[in-house]
Design a protein around this motif. Sequence first.
Motif, PDB file in Angstrom:
ATOM      1  N   ILE A 142       0.840  -1.195   0.000  1.00  0.00           N
ATOM      2  CA  ILE A 142       0.000   0.000   0.000  1.00  0.00           C
ATOM      3  C   ILE A 142       0.875   1.246   0.000  1.00  0.00           C
ATOM      4  O   ILE A 142       0.658   2.184  -0.785  1.00  0.00           O
ATOM      5  N   TYR A 143       1.888   1.273   0.856  1.00  0.00           N
ATOM      6  CA  TYR A 143       2.743   2.466   0.882  1.00  0.00           C
ATOM      7  C   TYR A 143       3.595   2.548  -0.375  1.00  0.00           C
ATOM      8  O   TYR A 143       3.883   3.642  -0.878  1.00  0.00           O
TER       9      TYR A 143
ATOM     10  N   MET B  31       1.391   4.015  -2.931  1.00  0.00           N
ATOM     11  CA  MET B  31       1.197   5.453  -2.714  1.00  0.00           C
ATOM     12  C   MET B  31       2.358   6.251  -3.293  1.00  0.00           C
ATOM     13  O   MET B  31       2.159   7.324  -3.884  1.00  0.00           O
TER      14      MET B  31
ATOM     15  N   GLY C  43       1.924   6.109  -7.058  1.00  0.00           N
ATOM     16  CA  GLY C  43       0.807   6.941  -7.479  1.00  0.00           C
ATOM     17  C   GLY C  43       1.134   8.415  -7.431  1.00  0.00           C
ATOM     18  O   GLY C  43       0.750   9.184  -8.324  1.00  0.00           O
ATOM     19  N   ALA C  44       1.873   8.822  -6.388  1.00  0.00           N
ATOM     20  CA  ALA C  44       2.261  10.235  -6.279  1.00  0.00           C
ATOM     21  C   ALA C  44       3.138  10.646  -7.446  1.00  0.00           C
ATOM     22  O   ALA C  44       3.013  11.749  -7.988  1.00  0.00           O
TER      23      ALA C  44
ATOM     24  N   GLY D 178      -2.947   1.396  -2.900  1.00  0.00           N
ATOM     25  CA  GLY D 178      -2.027   2.490  -2.590  1.00  0.00           C
ATOM     26  C   GLY D 178      -1.975   3.521  -3.692  1.00  0.00           C
ATOM     27  O   GLY D 178      -1.976   4.730  -3.423  1.00  0.00           O
ATOM     28  N   VAL D 179      -1.920   3.062  -4.945  1.00  0.00           N
ATOM     29  CA  VAL D 179      -1.906   3.997  -6.069  1.00  0.00           C
ATOM     30  C   VAL D 179      -3.169   4.844  -6.072  1.00  0.00           C
ATOM     31  O   VAL D 179      -3.129   6.071  -6.245  1.00  0.00           O
TER      32      VAL D 179
ATOM     33  N   ILE E 154      -5.262   5.531  -3.525  1.00  0.00           N
ATOM     34  CA  ILE E 154      -5.264   6.458  -2.384  1.00  0.00           C
ATOM     35  C   ILE E 154      -4.388   7.667  -2.686  1.00  0.00           C
ATOM     36  O   ILE E 154      -4.764   8.819  -2.418  1.00  0.00           O
ATOM     37  N   SER E 155      -3.228   7.404  -3.253  1.00  0.00           N
ATOM     38  CA  SER E 155      -2.274   8.476  -3.515  1.00  0.00           C
ATOM     39  C   SER E 155      -2.811   9.464  -4.543  1.00  0.00           C
ATOM     40  O   SER E 155      -2.734  10.674  -4.358  1.00  0.00           O
TER      41      SER E 155
ATOM     42  N   SER F 128      -5.733  11.422  -2.852  1.00  0.00           N
ATOM     43  CA  SER F 128      -5.430  12.239  -1.678  1.00  0.00           C
ATOM     44  C   SER F 128      -4.251  13.191  -1.860  1.00  0.00           C
ATOM     45  O   SER F 128      -4.214  14.268  -1.258  1.00  0.00           O
ATOM     46  N   LEU F 129      -3.275  12.777  -2.657  1.00  0.00           N
ATOM     47  CA  LEU F 129      -2.060  13.590  -2.783  1.00  0.00           C
ATOM     48  C   LEU F 129      -2.057  14.506  -3.996  1.00  0.00           C
ATOM     49  O   LEU F 129      -1.185  15.373  -4.097  1.00  0.00           O
ATOM     50  N   SER F 130      -3.007  14.306  -4.910  1.00  0.00           N
ATOM     51  CA  SER F 130      -3.001  15.131  -6.115  1.00  0.00           C
ATOM     52  C   SER F 130      -3.158  16.607  -5.780  1.00  0.00           C
ATOM     53  O   SER F 130      -2.522  17.469  -6.387  1.00  0.00           O
TER      54      SER F 130
END
Length: 267
Positions: free
Chosen positions: A6-7, A10, A13-14, A61-62, A64-65, A68-70
């Motif tokens: 998951i991490y 992430m 994905g970021a 993870g991808v 979520i990233s 949430s991080l976009s």
Amino acid sequence: MEWRNIYRGMLMGASDVVPGVSGGTIAVLLGIYDRLIEAISGVFSREWKKYIGFLIPLGIGVGISIVSLSKLIEYLFEHHEQATLYFFLGLIIGVIPFLLHQANYKENFKGSHMVFLLVFAALVASMAFLETGEPEAWEGSLSTGQMLALFFSGWMASMAMILPGISGSFLLLLVGVYETAIQAVSQLQIGRIALIGAGVAVGLLISSKAIRYLFKRFPSHTYATVIGLVIGSVFVVFPGMPGDLILCLITFIGGLLVAYLLGKVEY
């Protein structure tokens, strides 16, 4: 289930939402690139069950990233663009020693391998000079041509995402659908997301099998190509001479440090 993915997802994905930074590069840094290619290729085979435990947490993870991080990345690019790019620059440069180590380049690289490395580095670096002006996002109902464009854009982007050094987001910028794709995700436009997703699935299937084959048959030449792609991406990401020298230096060193620490953890 490999929940630690998951991490990892992430981090991938970021990077995938940043034009110029490749999720494949991050996968190399995390030490899961070979397994990622094998899992994507294998999930479409009869042995798909053995790969689900690896891919599902990674996909979570991808997702979520990206969701949430976009906004955070959008904020950083709006207010600290150079410093943010210098961080990613340090991260990419920090990947190169790991790749060279994996390839055992001192023993395996000959003249032909160096030619591959230089040619593909030059090809990716040349993207820095391409025009990436982004038109407005498409509004209203899509034409047949626009629907096909979204499908094939997803196809191209997915192939780029798993190739270290080539950014899927950057390719979307080049073909003029980056803003449309980002808007589709942020506003949950299901039809457009489905078109892009179908293209992504086809692209991942074809490219993963091709890359897996190349690594098995021509490992040293494939590593030389991948290293060339990563080196070339340095020129794509490089934002020019820093305006705030101290801040950019700090973020650049921070990127190098993150690459080093992640490499230590994963390897």
